[in-house]
Design an enzyme around this catalytic site. Sequence first.
Site, PDB file in Angstrom:
ATOM      1  NE  ARG A  64      -8.062  -5.717   1.540  1.00 36.66           N
ATOM      2  CZ  ARG A  64      -8.144  -7.027   1.787  1.00 36.66           C
ATOM      3  NH1 ARG A  64      -8.377  -7.870   0.793  1.00 36.66           N
ATOM      4  NH2 ARG A  64      -7.995  -7.492   3.011  1.00 36.66           N
ATOM      5  CG  HIS A  68      -3.439  -4.498   2.382  1.00 38.05           C
ATOM      6  ND1 HIS A  68      -3.730  -5.572   3.191  1.00 38.05           N
ATOM      7  CD2 HIS A  68      -4.541  -3.705   2.416  1.00 38.05           C
ATOM      8  CE1 HIS A  68      -4.951  -5.445   3.680  1.00 38.05           C
ATOM      9  NE2 HIS A  68      -5.467  -4.320   3.213  1.00 38.05           N
ATOM     10  CG  ASP A  69       3.694  -2.225  -1.432  1.00 38.62           C
ATOM     11  OD1 ASP A  69       4.480  -3.000  -0.850  1.00 38.62           O
ATOM     12  OD2 ASP A  69       4.082  -1.349  -2.217  1.00 38.62           O
ATOM     13  N   GLY A  74       6.504   0.500   3.958  1.00 44.98           N
ATOM     14  CA  GLY A  74       6.567   1.491   2.897  1.00 44.98           C
ATOM     15  C   GLY A  74       6.186   0.953   1.526  1.00 44.98           C
ATOM     16  CG  ASN A  96      -1.767  -8.734   3.266  1.00 44.39           C
ATOM     17  OD1 ASN A  96      -2.573  -7.816   3.374  1.00 44.39           O
ATOM     18  ND2 ASN A  96      -0.468  -8.570   3.478  1.00 44.39           N
ATOM     19  N   PRO A 164      -4.649  -1.391   9.403  1.00 44.25           N
ATOM     20  CG  PRO A 164      -5.543   0.537   8.461  1.00 44.25           C
ATOM     21  CD  PRO A 164      -4.640  -0.612   8.144  1.00 44.25           C
ATOM     22  CG  HIS A 194     -13.436   0.285   3.075  1.00 40.70           C
ATOM     23  ND1 HIS A 194     -13.469   0.083   4.436  1.00 40.70           N
ATOM     24  CD2 HIS A 194     -12.279  -0.306   2.643  1.00 40.70           C
ATOM     25  CE1 HIS A 194     -12.399  -0.600   4.820  1.00 40.70           C
ATOM     26  NE2 HIS A 194     -11.664  -0.838   3.745  1.00 40.70           N
ATOM     27  CB  THR A 195     -16.592   3.961  -2.388  1.00 45.15           C
ATOM     28  OG1 THR A 195     -17.776   4.098  -3.177  1.00 45.15           O
ATOM     29  CG2 THR A 195     -15.378   4.143  -3.263  1.00 45.15           C
ATOM     30  CB  THR A 241     -22.574   1.864  -5.969  1.00 45.45           C
ATOM     31  OG1 THR A 241     -21.949   2.736  -5.006  1.00 45.45           O
ATOM     32  CG2 THR A 241     -24.039   2.256  -6.099  1.00 45.45           C
ATOM     33  CG  ASP A 246     -20.424   5.667  -5.652  1.00 46.25           C
ATOM     34  OD1 ASP A 246     -20.100   5.296  -4.491  1.00 46.25           O
ATOM     35  OD2 ASP A 246     -21.168   4.996  -6.387  1.00 46.25           O
TER      36      ASP A 246
END
Length: 322
Positions: A64, A68-69, A74, A96, A164, A194-195, A241, A246
């Site tokens: 993340r 986020h960077d 950029g 953040n 987003p 987001h897994t 999980t 996955d």
Amino acid sequence: MGAAKDLVRLLILVEVVVAIAGPGAAALSMDYYAMSCPFAEYIVRNVVSEAVMGDPTLAAGLLRLHFHDCFVQGCDASVLLDSTAGNTAEKDAPANKSLRGFEVIDKIKQMLEAQCPGVVSCADVLAFAARDAVLFAGGPYYGVPTGRRDGSRSVFSDTFTALPAPFLNASGLISLFGTHGFNVQDMVALSGGHTLGVAHCAAFKTRLTTEAATLDSGLGSSLAATCKSGGDSATATFDRTSTAFDGVYFRELQQRRGLLSSDQTLFESPETKQLVNSFAMNPGYFFFAFQQGMLKMGQIDLKEGDHGEVRKSCRVVNSGRW
């Protein structure tokens, strides 16, 4: 004379290839540190391995951080800069506040500075660390081209429209990602990040009351209880999980168990539903698409030459001033 013509043709060909690849690809190299800091990747990997083995939830945090960077001004490690008396930095923006892994990046940077002072940028450290975090969580390995420079601007308000929002629908996500050159497949694959990880109730509590038709009732009841007892700061995992990279995230979207509105919309929208189904059925396809998306993301709005520096500490610019 013939040799001269051949040389001209070769130079033209090189220019065409560079133009097609884009400025980001041209600026980075897979062996950028081969001579100046040949053990850079090994140092990063060892620290990340130790961190993720000690706390598997840090894999999500490191991935993340890189995301986020790159999405704000950029890939320039602006997310790592601390706030000062005269400036509130990105890391202290509302979106953040829950970022994690800063101490892992600090440790990596300290070890790199001891081995190769002033050579490896914090932006490259973030790219390496995200890749290795995914790998140690069971995800795909991919090569990381390097040569990014660190930026000097980090302002909390820059995050407001760059990241987003959890309530965006598929069209909004496609549009936002499209501004950075991503196609629909890239966007859905990167959403699959987001897994790993969790989200706070503040990000999904509205979904519990306004999107019942697309939310599994059992999950909805469980999430409501979590938020009632813990408030906005309580957390829930993105999938079952949450420390393993996955395809479960996509299978849960099929079961309407997406945590955020911006997750579940990927299955509900005809623009993205087939990709969700494909990734759920074939995790190898998801892994491949994720690799491609990460390579693109790592080349967003690169800083080069005088437009960037290699920070000695990832938390402050070298001059100590904004």
